[in-house]
Design an enzyme around this catalytic site. Structure first.
Site, PDB file in Angstrom:
ATOM      1  N   ARG A 189      29.642  15.616 -15.975  1.00  0.00           N
ATOM      2  CA  ARG A 189      31.251  15.775 -16.581  1.00  0.00           C
ATOM      3  C   ARG A 189      31.728  16.949 -15.603  1.00  0.00           C
ATOM      4  O   ARG A 189      31.521  17.832 -15.727  1.00  0.00           O
ATOM      5  CB  ARG A 189      31.068  16.280 -18.120  1.00  0.00           C
ATOM      6  N   LYS A 246      31.911  26.531 -15.110  1.00  0.00           N
ATOM      7  CA  LYS A 246      31.771  27.281 -16.277  1.00  0.00           C
ATOM      8  C   LYS A 246      31.225  28.842 -15.852  1.00  0.00           C
ATOM      9  O   LYS A 246      31.118  28.961 -14.864  1.00  0.00           O
ATOM     10  CB  LYS A 246      30.673  26.616 -17.107  1.00  0.00           C
TER      11      LYS A 246
HETATM   12  N1  HH2 Z   1      32.137  20.983 -21.944  1.00  0.00           N
HETATM   13  C1  HH2 Z   1      33.408  21.312 -22.542  1.00  0.00           C
HETATM   14  C2  HH2 Z   1      34.061  20.212 -23.154  1.00  0.00           C
HETATM   15  N2  HH2 Z   1      33.316  19.114 -23.537  1.00  0.00           N
HETATM   16  N3  HH2 Z   1      31.331  17.858 -23.275  1.00  0.00           N
HETATM   17  C3  HH2 Z   1      30.130  17.750 -23.275  1.00  0.00           C
HETATM   18  N4  HH2 Z   1      29.336  16.507 -23.453  1.00  0.00           N
HETATM   19  N5  HH2 Z   1      29.498  18.705 -22.344  1.00  0.00           N
HETATM   20  C4  HH2 Z   1      30.113  19.822 -21.890  1.00  0.00           C
HETATM   21  O1  HH2 Z   1      29.549  20.509 -21.286  1.00  0.00           O
HETATM   22  C5  HH2 Z   1      31.476  20.027 -22.550  1.00  0.00           C
HETATM   23  C6  HH2 Z   1      32.141  19.029 -23.092  1.00  0.00           C
HETATM   24  C7  HH2 Z   1      34.088  22.491 -22.016  1.00  0.00           C
HETATM   25  O2  HH2 Z   1      35.041  22.137 -20.951  1.00  0.00           O
HETATM   26  P1  HH2 Z   1      36.395  21.863 -20.825  1.00  0.00           P
HETATM   27  O3  HH2 Z   1      36.874  20.323 -21.356  1.00  0.00           O
HETATM   28  O4  HH2 Z   1      36.960  21.985 -19.317  1.00  0.00           O
HETATM   29  O5  HH2 Z   1      37.353  22.917 -21.340  1.00  0.00           O
HETATM   30  P2  HH2 Z   1      37.986  22.994 -22.898  1.00  0.00           P
HETATM   31  O6  HH2 Z   1      36.842  23.042 -23.990  1.00  0.00           O
HETATM   32  O7  HH2 Z   1      38.611  24.401 -22.670  1.00  0.00           O
HETATM   33  O8  HH2 Z   1      38.910  22.051 -22.895  1.00  0.00           O
END
Ligand code: HH2
Length: 286
Positions: free
Chosen positions: A262, A227
């Site tokens: 995660r 992040k």
């Molecule tokens: N962060 C993201 C997505 N889902 N779920 C939980 N529970 N906690 C988090 O911190 C979280 C989440 C964002 O990361 P990512 O899935 O890699 O990116 P994107 O939203 O661009 O798909």
């Protein structure tokens, strides 16, 4: 402590590594890499071999640079074939769906997920709580503000004097709403939502004060992986290169009570968290 999922209970008295499987064209660090069922399956096998305990399948990005609302039918089309494929190929691995939409959660539960991970903490779709209560699945309630398209920005990042207390109060209210709808307390995991409607200073404060979140009585998950706040501290601009910074955040969070992590980089998280956990347990024994 155990976490009650749809068909089994997961022991969370150890670090649980949740591997991210984004089947999106536009996620902030891995968009477009695993968006065919074949590519997703191969990535899933790899993450399980590297030590993932749970796989979290997402079909909609919340990325800070202009995430687009994905229609429910399109999101369903992205995630359900992958979930069905993973269920058949990896029946022992609990699957989670990362969605804010009840229609997608319903289809994913039908296809075989054990967990619904809602980054809006059931704020954006009122049916979500009832569907999860009826399915008796595990739920992850994450703190955020705003909609999918602006929750990862600073559009709603204004807090009072005690910002951590504001976050905890808002998350507690979402938890109470889930309980009122009939979701079992043992099915709920809470997540402070690092980077979601939060400047880096607040994400760090939330990590520093995780025992306050853990005191609400549910297992705590964090999603620090790659992040922005890690990029700011390390001056690493490319998200995929933020592995070592992510490891630092995970280990600090484990020590402060987080038990679910995660991550995009499973092997590194598995090794670092297992070693840090062994040190913590050795300390408890003396
Ligand atoms: N962060 C993201 C997505 N889902 N779920 C939980 N529970 N906690 C988090 O911190 C979280 C989440 C964002 O990361 P990512 O899935 O890699 O990116 P994107 O939203 O661009 O798909």
């Amino acid at each position: 402590m155990t976490w009650q999922l749809r068909t089994r209970a997961l022991d969370v008295d150890r670090p649980i590594v949740v591997g991210v499987l984004n089947v999106t064209p536009d996620s902030f660090s891995d968009g477009g890499l695993h968006d065919t069922p074949r590519a997703a399956l191969s990535r899933a096998h790899q993450m399980v071999a590297e030590g993932a305990d749970v796989l979290d399948v997402g079909g909609e990005s919340t990325r800070p640079q202009g995430a687009r609302d994905v229609p429910a039918a399109e999101e369903r089309r992205r995630v359900t074939p992958v979930i069905a494929l993973l269920r058949a190929a990896l029946p022992h691995v609990p699957l989670s769906v990362d969605t804010v939409k009840s229609e997608v959660a319903e289809a994913a539960l039908e296809a075989g997920v054990e967990i619904v991970n809602d980054v809006s903490g059931f704020r954006l779709d009122r049916r979500m709580a009832k569907i999860c209560a009826d399915a008796r699945c595990g739920v992850i309630l994450m703190h955020s503000r705003g909609t999918v398209s602006d929750m990862a920005t600073f559009a709603h990042a204004q807090y009072g004097e005690a910002a951590v207390t504001d976050v905890l109060d808002e998350l507690r209210a979402q938890r109470d709403m889930a309980l009122d709808a009939g979701v079992a307390g043992e099915a709920i995991v809470l997540d402070p939502g690092l980077g979601f409607a939060k400047r880096s200073g607040l994400s760090l404060e939330l990590l520093a004060t995780l025992p306050r979140l853990a005191a609400l009585g549910h297992p705590v998950m964090i999603g620090a992986s790659r992040k922005r706040f890690i990029g700011e501290i390390t001056t690493v601009t490319e998200p995929a290169d933020r592995l070592h910074g992510t490891t630092g955040a995970n280990v600090a969070a484990l020590d402060r009570g987080a038990r679910l992590f995660r991550v995009h980089d499973v092997r590194a998280a598995r090794h670092a968290l297992d070693v840090a956990w062994a040190v913590m347990r050795a300390g408890m024994a003396t």
